[in-house]
Design a protein around this motif. Structure first.
Motif, PDB file in Angstrom:
ATOM      1  N   LEU A   1       3.516   7.467   5.539  1.00  0.00           N
ATOM      2  CA  LEU A   1       3.296   8.807   6.091  1.00  0.00           C
ATOM      3  C   LEU A   1       3.672   9.876   5.084  1.00  0.00           C
ATOM      4  CD1 LEU A   1       2.469  10.218   8.758  1.00  0.00           C
ATOM      5  CD2 LEU A   1       4.898  10.257   9.358  1.00  0.00           C
ATOM      6  N   ILE A   2       4.626   9.605   4.228  1.00  0.00           N
ATOM      7  CA  ILE A   2       5.080  10.606   3.256  1.00  0.00           C
ATOM      8  C   ILE A   2       4.222  10.594   1.994  1.00  0.00           C
ATOM      9  CG2 ILE A   2       7.008  11.268   1.776  1.00  0.00           C
ATOM     10  CD1 ILE A   2       8.882  10.191   3.972  1.00  0.00           C
ATOM     11  N   PHE A   3       3.929   9.393   1.456  1.00  0.00           N
ATOM     12  CA  PHE A   3       3.317   9.320   0.135  1.00  0.00           C
ATOM     13  C   PHE A   3       1.790   9.163   0.177  1.00  0.00           C
ATOM     14  CE2 PHE A   3       7.704   7.953  -0.531  1.00  0.00           C
ATOM     15  CZ  PHE A   3       8.074   8.765  -1.579  1.00  0.00           C
ATOM     16  N   ASN A   4       1.240   8.454   1.121  1.00  0.00           N
ATOM     17  CA  ASN A   4      -0.212   8.219   1.085  1.00  0.00           C
ATOM     18  C   ASN A   4      -0.743   7.980   2.496  1.00  0.00           C
ATOM     19  OD1 ASN A   4      -2.789   7.816   0.194  1.00  0.00           O
ATOM     20  ND2 ASN A   4      -2.342   5.972  -1.009  1.00  0.00           N
ATOM     21  N   PRO A   5      -0.741   9.006   3.365  1.00  0.00           N
ATOM     22  CA  PRO A   5      -1.172   8.785   4.752  1.00  0.00           C
ATOM     23  C   PRO A   5      -2.680   8.589   4.892  1.00  0.00           C
ATOM     24  CG  PRO A   5      -0.669  11.100   4.404  1.00  0.00           C
ATOM     25  CD  PRO A   5      -0.278  10.395   3.141  1.00  0.00           C
ATOM     26  N   THR A   6      -3.489   9.068   3.931  1.00  0.00           N
ATOM     27  CA  THR A   6      -4.944   8.966   4.048  1.00  0.00           C
ATOM     28  C   THR A   6      -5.527   7.814   3.238  1.00  0.00           C
ATOM     29  OG1 THR A   6      -5.216  10.543   2.222  1.00  0.00           O
ATOM     30  CG2 THR A   6      -5.150  11.434   4.474  1.00  0.00           C
ATOM     31  N   TYR A   7      -4.697   6.878   2.911  1.00  0.00           N
ATOM     32  CA  TYR A   7      -5.145   5.723   2.117  1.00  0.00           C
ATOM     33  C   TYR A   7      -6.178   4.935   2.930  1.00  0.00           C
ATOM     34  CZ  TYR A   7      -4.767   1.440  -0.672  1.00  0.00           C
ATOM     35  OH  TYR A   7      -5.043   0.350  -1.476  1.00  0.00           O
ATOM     36  N   GLN A   8      -7.374   4.753   2.344  1.00  0.00           N
ATOM     37  CA  GLN A   8      -8.465   4.149   3.102  1.00  0.00           C
ATOM     38  C   GLN A   8      -8.239   2.660   3.376  1.00  0.00           C
ATOM     39  OE1 GLN A   8     -12.102   4.977   0.977  1.00  0.00           O
ATOM     40  NE2 GLN A   8     -12.000   7.182   1.383  1.00  0.00           N
ATOM     41  N   GLU A   9      -7.534   1.964   2.505  1.00  0.00           N
ATOM     42  CA  GLU A   9      -7.274   0.537   2.695  1.00  0.00           C
ATOM     43  C   GLU A   9      -5.895   0.306   3.326  1.00  0.00           C
ATOM     44  OE1 GLU A   9      -9.480  -1.727   2.134  1.00  0.00           O
ATOM     45  OE2 GLU A   9     -10.921  -0.286   1.343  1.00  0.00           O
ATOM     46  N   LEU A  10      -5.457   1.298   4.072  1.00  0.00           N
ATOM     47  CA  LEU A  10      -4.111   1.230   4.663  1.00  0.00           C
ATOM     48  C   LEU A  10      -4.015   0.081   5.670  1.00  0.00           C
ATOM     49  CD1 LEU A  10      -1.295   2.496   5.024  1.00  0.00           C
ATOM     50  CD2 LEU A  10      -2.294   3.911   6.846  1.00  0.00           C
ATOM     51  N   ARG A  11      -2.922  -0.685   5.543  1.00  0.00           N
ATOM     52  CA  ARG A  11      -2.627  -1.759   6.486  1.00  0.00           C
ATOM     53  C   ARG A  11      -1.201  -1.546   7.013  1.00  0.00           C
ATOM     54  NH1 ARG A  11      -7.284  -4.673   7.786  1.00  0.00           N
ATOM     55  NH2 ARG A  11      -8.497  -5.040   5.872  1.00  0.00           N
ATOM     56  N   LEU A  12      -1.081  -1.493   8.328  1.00  0.00           N
ATOM     57  CA  LEU A  12       0.240  -1.373   8.969  1.00  0.00           C
ATOM     58  C   LEU A  12       0.676  -2.748   9.495  1.00  0.00           C
ATOM     59  CD1 LEU A  12      -0.228   1.961  10.955  1.00  0.00           C
ATOM     60  CD2 LEU A  12       0.757   1.631   8.673  1.00  0.00           C
ATOM     61  N   TYR A  13       2.007  -2.936   9.561  1.00  0.00           N
ATOM     62  CA  TYR A  13       2.539  -4.255   9.934  1.00  0.00           C
ATOM     63  C   TYR A  13       3.506  -4.169  11.122  1.00  0.00           C
ATOM     64  CZ  TYR A  13       0.739  -5.018   5.277  1.00  0.00           C
ATOM     65  OH  TYR A  13      -0.089  -5.060   4.189  1.00  0.00           O
ATOM     66  N   ASN A  14       3.310  -3.147  11.939  1.00  0.00           N
ATOM     67  CA  ASN A  14       4.161  -3.020  13.130  1.00  0.00           C
ATOM     68  C   ASN A  14       3.901  -4.129  14.151  1.00  0.00           C
ATOM     69  OD1 ASN A  14       5.364  -0.712  12.148  1.00  0.00           O
ATOM     70  ND2 ASN A  14       3.959   0.685  13.200  1.00  0.00           N
ATOM     71  N   LEU A  15       2.741  -4.760  14.018  1.00  0.00           N
ATOM     72  CA  LEU A  15       2.427  -5.843  14.951  1.00  0.00           C
ATOM     73  C   LEU A  15       3.425  -6.994  14.835  1.00  0.00           C
ATOM     74  CD1 LEU A  15       0.534  -7.022  17.080  1.00  0.00           C
ATOM     75  CD2 LEU A  15      -0.897  -7.929  15.219  1.00  0.00           C
ATOM     76  N   MET A  16       3.958  -7.228  13.638  1.00  0.00           N
ATOM     77  CA  MET A  16       4.928  -8.317  13.465  1.00  0.00           C
ATOM     78  C   MET A  16       6.251  -7.972  14.149  1.00  0.00           C
ATOM     79  SD  MET A  16       3.100 -10.456  12.045  1.00  0.00           S
ATOM     80  CE  MET A  16       4.395 -11.689  11.937  1.00  0.00           C
ATOM     81  N   GLY A  17       6.616  -6.674  14.103  1.00  0.00           N
ATOM     82  CA  GLY A  17       7.800  -6.262  14.839  1.00  0.00           C
ATOM     83  C   GLY A  17       7.592  -6.363  16.338  1.00  0.00           C
ATOM     84  N   ALA A  18       6.372  -5.979  16.805  1.00  0.00           N
ATOM     85  CA  ALA A  18       6.074  -6.106  18.226  1.00  0.00           C
ATOM     86  C   ALA A  18       6.049  -7.566  18.666  1.00  0.00           C
ATOM     87  CB  ALA A  18       4.720  -5.437  18.520  1.00  0.00           C
TER      88      ALA A  18
END
Length: 869
Positions: free
Chosen positions: A418-435
């Motif tokens: 969110l701070i350094f590259n929020p518009t990165y087109q190949e962005l992958r989040l990994y909150n699913l592993m925490g969920a």
């Protein structure tokens, strides 16, 4: 005066008898006044002989108007009792009066006339002159006679016999001493009537109070606040209470004894320091915090515990509420996890989704929505997360610690993106592993809550329970199996109980198997940091290297860790539920990991329905029914399979008034019952006690066919010979094989003189497991019952069921070990896979859904191992 006159008037025998009578009378009646007698004796010396004879007649002279007894009675009547020590003086006075009347008697007295001396007279004279008893005179020589005196006077009293009271020896008076000086003893004065003035009496005060109420001086009012009756006095206001002593308030504040609702007086707050109240309160809070911190660090926090059946309803309600709450948490977390799964499967340019729910131009909003869902999950699992960080600070990691790290790492990744590259087109989040970690944690906690509720139902049951009790090193099991034991070996015996203690202590106990997480989780973090450095050195950017490190941690963070230990225990309880048994806590499997010996009663090996009495022979005048009744009384005390067998043969077995086991040998027993000696055992035991035991030809053949010949003797004679047939439980061999696989030695406790190692060896088929017959010292030690046992395995069914549950517990322990291996394998494989893909540059094409699928694959063997017990 002639010899005849002397003998008639005053004979020697008469003197002795009268002297003896006089001594006896002086003790029982009042003695005469000596002063009066001496005055009379002096007057008798000056007057004529007739008057003297009259005076003498008052004592002992014959021929007077009154008899001698009457004169004595008149003389002694109305007088005070005389000390018996003065009787000798009285005799002297009387003798002096007689000497003045009879000169010949005087010659005898002074020793001038020695003709026809009498020994008795000499003894009397010696006694009178020496003032000693005859026993004392016999030890001394008779004193020489004194010279003749012309003038005879009354003998003066001996001053040596009469002393002042002050000169007599007195008993010493001892002063009481004190061991400890606590001051003088307080003296309480008895209250007088004057002191009781103003003391309330019930009747008077009651009448006065009634009069005041009737007159209206006192009124009874009902307060609306607390519905209490109060008395108020008309015309008077309540006096203001004086302020409490300042010193007392200070002390109460210092020692934190002020009530919560009690305020510090204004006078105290206005003192010069102005800090008494605030400073004291602050210091007390600091002390309380320090105390709580010290208690927590020492691990001595008091926890709720099940100690009485009166808590059954409260605890069951609490556990049922925990089940409902954990179910709601599971549903909520699962729904939020589905939302995160939907967000993180989105790709750049996907037309089916809103631009706010996919990476790209509005990537910041996309990240915030995904992070918000994870935040909601964290709020639901907040207690577990707090416990996880607390365990990390103490370096005692638990599954809650895995949850805390599994949510923290992807959350930080979202913040960085969110701070350094929020518009990165190949962005992958990994909150699913925490969920996914939160879903796994909430699922296992829901299963644990259900398990705990069921376990408590078994524990709180009123039925008799079988449980395992720890034995000491001095037990007979230790001596029998010493060559199979190691330093950490634990010995157990099965006992019956009505209450199982330590329930919540076991439920809240951290399994030692979780220590493996102390190595695995730091290992994953270190490898993630190492991968970041390697990728950066290989020319990747900082942000890209950070993505690889995050991928490694989220992929390697094992979901199997949540089920590795708890799931085998849950599966064991599912098996135990069919047998009305329970495994308490999560660490129960490893608790009995060091069990090396398990001993139990002989009824498991030789059940009563497989034991038969085939024949009985009696000797002497002993009917069979009386012999069986006595035998039933003995085995009712000894217990064992023969207790049930004989009770089925005899209608009624009376209880003995007094029975005690004296000796328990390998081949016999010596018991005292109702004052008689009873001997039970084999022929060798009878011969050892010098009792003749008859032998038949068929006895040896019968004993070889899994049977036994038992003799019964009363006092010094054999009264019966009993033939008993024993058969082994057909399920015991399988149980013995399971015990062998669990590395447990088996001890059979018995007091039956027929059961021994030889009989056991003939019946069992599995020979590998170490097994031995243990002669119990008392019936209580063989199949005793305890009021309460702190145990993790409980069954409400039977001894055989408990032994099976003990084996199931060992299987759960092996399942935990196997799950641990699977857990380590999943981590190693995840590390190598992610590291290889990161170095080759293909890792960015894999999202969180692929990582979740990888973890779910490893859950399959974990569930299979746990439920295949």
């Amino acid at each position: 005066m002639s010899e005849k006159k002397i003998n008639d008037g005053f004979s020697i025998n008469q003197i002795l008898s009268k002297a003896n009578d006089e001594n006896e009378r002086s003790i029982s009646v009042d003695a005469p006044d000596f002063e009066v007698l001496r005055e009379k004796a002096a007057e008798a010396t000056a007057e004529n002989a007739d008057e003297a004879s009259v005076l003498g007649s008052e004592g002992f002279a014959d021929g007077a108007d009154k008899s001698e007894e009457e004169q004595l009675i008149d003389e002694y009547s109305g007088k005070e009792k005389l000390d018996p020590r003065s009787n000798t003086q009285r005799l002297r006075d009387m003798l002096a009066a007689k000497l003045n009347d009879d000169s010949e008697l005087a010659e005898y007295y002074h020793g001038t006339k020695t003709i026809a001396k009498s020994k008795k007279v000499e003894e009397i004279y010696s006694i009178i002159n020496s003032d000693k008893l005859p026993e004392q005179m016999s030890e001394q020589a008779v004193p020489e006679p004194a010279p003749v005196r012309k003038e005879i006077k009354p003998v003066e009293p001996d001053e040596a016999r009469f002393s002042d009271a002050d000169e007599l020896p007195k008993k010493d008076n001892f002063v009481q001493e004190k061991l400890f000086s606590f001051g003088d003893t307080a003296q309480f004065e008895v209250p007088t009537k004057a002191d009781e003035h103003g003391k309330a009496t019930f009747d008077d005060d009651y009448e006065e109070l009634s009069a005041k109420i009737i007159s209206g001086e006192l009124t009874i009012e009902k307060e609306e606040v607390d519905s209490q009756l109060t008395l108020g006095v008309d015309g008077y206001e309540q006096e203001e209470q004086p302020m409490e002593d300042t010193k007392d308030i200070n002390l109460r504040i210092i020692f934190d004894m002020m009530d919560k609702n009690e305020e510090i007086p204004e006078e105290m707050k206005k003192l010069e320091s102005g800090k008494i109240g605030s400073d004291m309160e602050a210091s007390s809070k600091v002390r309380r915090k320090k105390t709580k911190r010290a208690v927590k660090e020492s691990g001595q926090e008091e926890s709720f515990e099940y100690t009485s059946r009166e808590q059954n309803s409260t605890i069951y309600t609490m556990l049922a509420r925990a089940v409902k709450l954990s179910r709601l948490k599971l549903i909520a977390v699962a729904l939020l996890a589905i939302g995160i799964f939907y967000l993180e499967t989105a790709t750049y340019g996907e037309a089916s989704r809103s631009v706010f729910l996919r990476p790209g131009r509005y990537g910041a909003l996309y990240i915030l929505v995904d992070l918000q869902l994870l935040f909601f999950i964290a709020m639901i699992m907040l207690v577990s997360i707090k416990n996880g960080f607390k365990a990390i600070s103490q370096f005692k990691l638990t599954t809650d610690s895995v949850l805390a790290l599994a949510i923290t790492v992807p959350s930080l990744f979202c913040v960085v993106c969110l701070i350094f590259n929020p518009t990165y087109q190949e962005l992958r989040l990994y909150n699913l592993m925490g969920a996914a970690a939160a879903v796994a944690s909430s699922l296992i906690k829901y299963l644990q809550c259900k398990k705990d509720r069921y376990c408590f139902k078994i524990v709180a049951s009123n039925r008799e329970k079988f449980a395992a009790e720890v034995l000491g090193s001095e037990a007979g099991e230790a001596g029998e199996f010493y060559k199979y034991l190691v330093e950490d070996s634990v010995l157990y015996t099965v006992k019956r109980t009505d209450f199982v203690s330590g329930f919540f202590k076991r439920v809240n106990k951290r399994p030692e198997s979780e220590d493996i997480l102390n190595l695995l989780m730091p290992f994953i973090l270190i490898l993630s940091v190492a991968l970041f450095g390697v990728c950066f050195l290989l020319g990747n950017g900082v942000f890209e290297s950070y993505i690889y490190a995050t991928m490694l941690f989220c992929t390697a963070c094992p979901l199997t860790a949540f089920f590795m230990i708890s799931l085998p225990t849950v599966a064991a309880n599912i098996v135990g539920k069919k047998k009305v048994s329970a495994f308490i806590g999560t660490a129960v499997a490893e608790e009995y990991a060091d069990a090396s010996v398990l001993s139990f009663a002989d009824t498991e090996v030789f059940p009563a329905h497989l034991v038969n009495i085939t024949s009985i022979k009696t000797y002497g005048n002993n009917p069979v029914d009386e012999v069986m009744t006595k035998l039933g009384m003995l085995f009712d005390y000894l217990e064992g399979p023969l207790k049930t067998v004989i009770s089925n043969m005899v209608d009624r077995i009376p209880k003995p008034a007094n029975v005690r086991l004296i000796d328990a040998s390998a081949d016999g027993l010596y018991i005292i019952m109702d004052g008689k000696d009873y001997y039970l055992g084999k022929r060798s035991y009878m011969r050892h006690n010098r009792l003749e035991a008859p032998v038949d030809e068929t006895d040896e053949v019968y004993a070889k066919n899994v049977g036994s010949v038992m003799y019964m003797a009363i006092n010094d004679a054999v009264v019966a010979k009993i033939y008993v047939k024993y058969s082994i439980n057909p399920e015991f061999d399988d149980l013995l094989a399971a015990m062998y696989r669990a590395d447990i030695c088996v001890g059979i406790k018995t007091l039956d003189p027929n059961i021994n190692n030889e009989l056991l060896a003939k019946g069992i088929k599995f020979k590998k497991c170490p097994i031995a017959i243990l002669k119990a010292g008392t019936p209580e030690s063989m199949n005793g019952k305890c009021e309460a046992i702190d145990t993790g395995i409980v069954t409400n069914d039977s001894l055989h069921t408990f032994l099976k549950m003990f084996i199931v517990c060992d299987k759960a322990r092996h399942a935990t070990k196997s799950n641990g291996i699977v857990n380590i394998a999943s981590i190693i494989l995840a590390v190598f896979t992610v590291a290889f893909l990161s170095i080759t540059g293909a890792a960015l094409s894999f999202g969180s859904a692929t990582m979740l699928l990888f973890q779910l694959l490893w859950l399959i063997p974990v569930f299979a191992i746990s439920f295949l017990l």
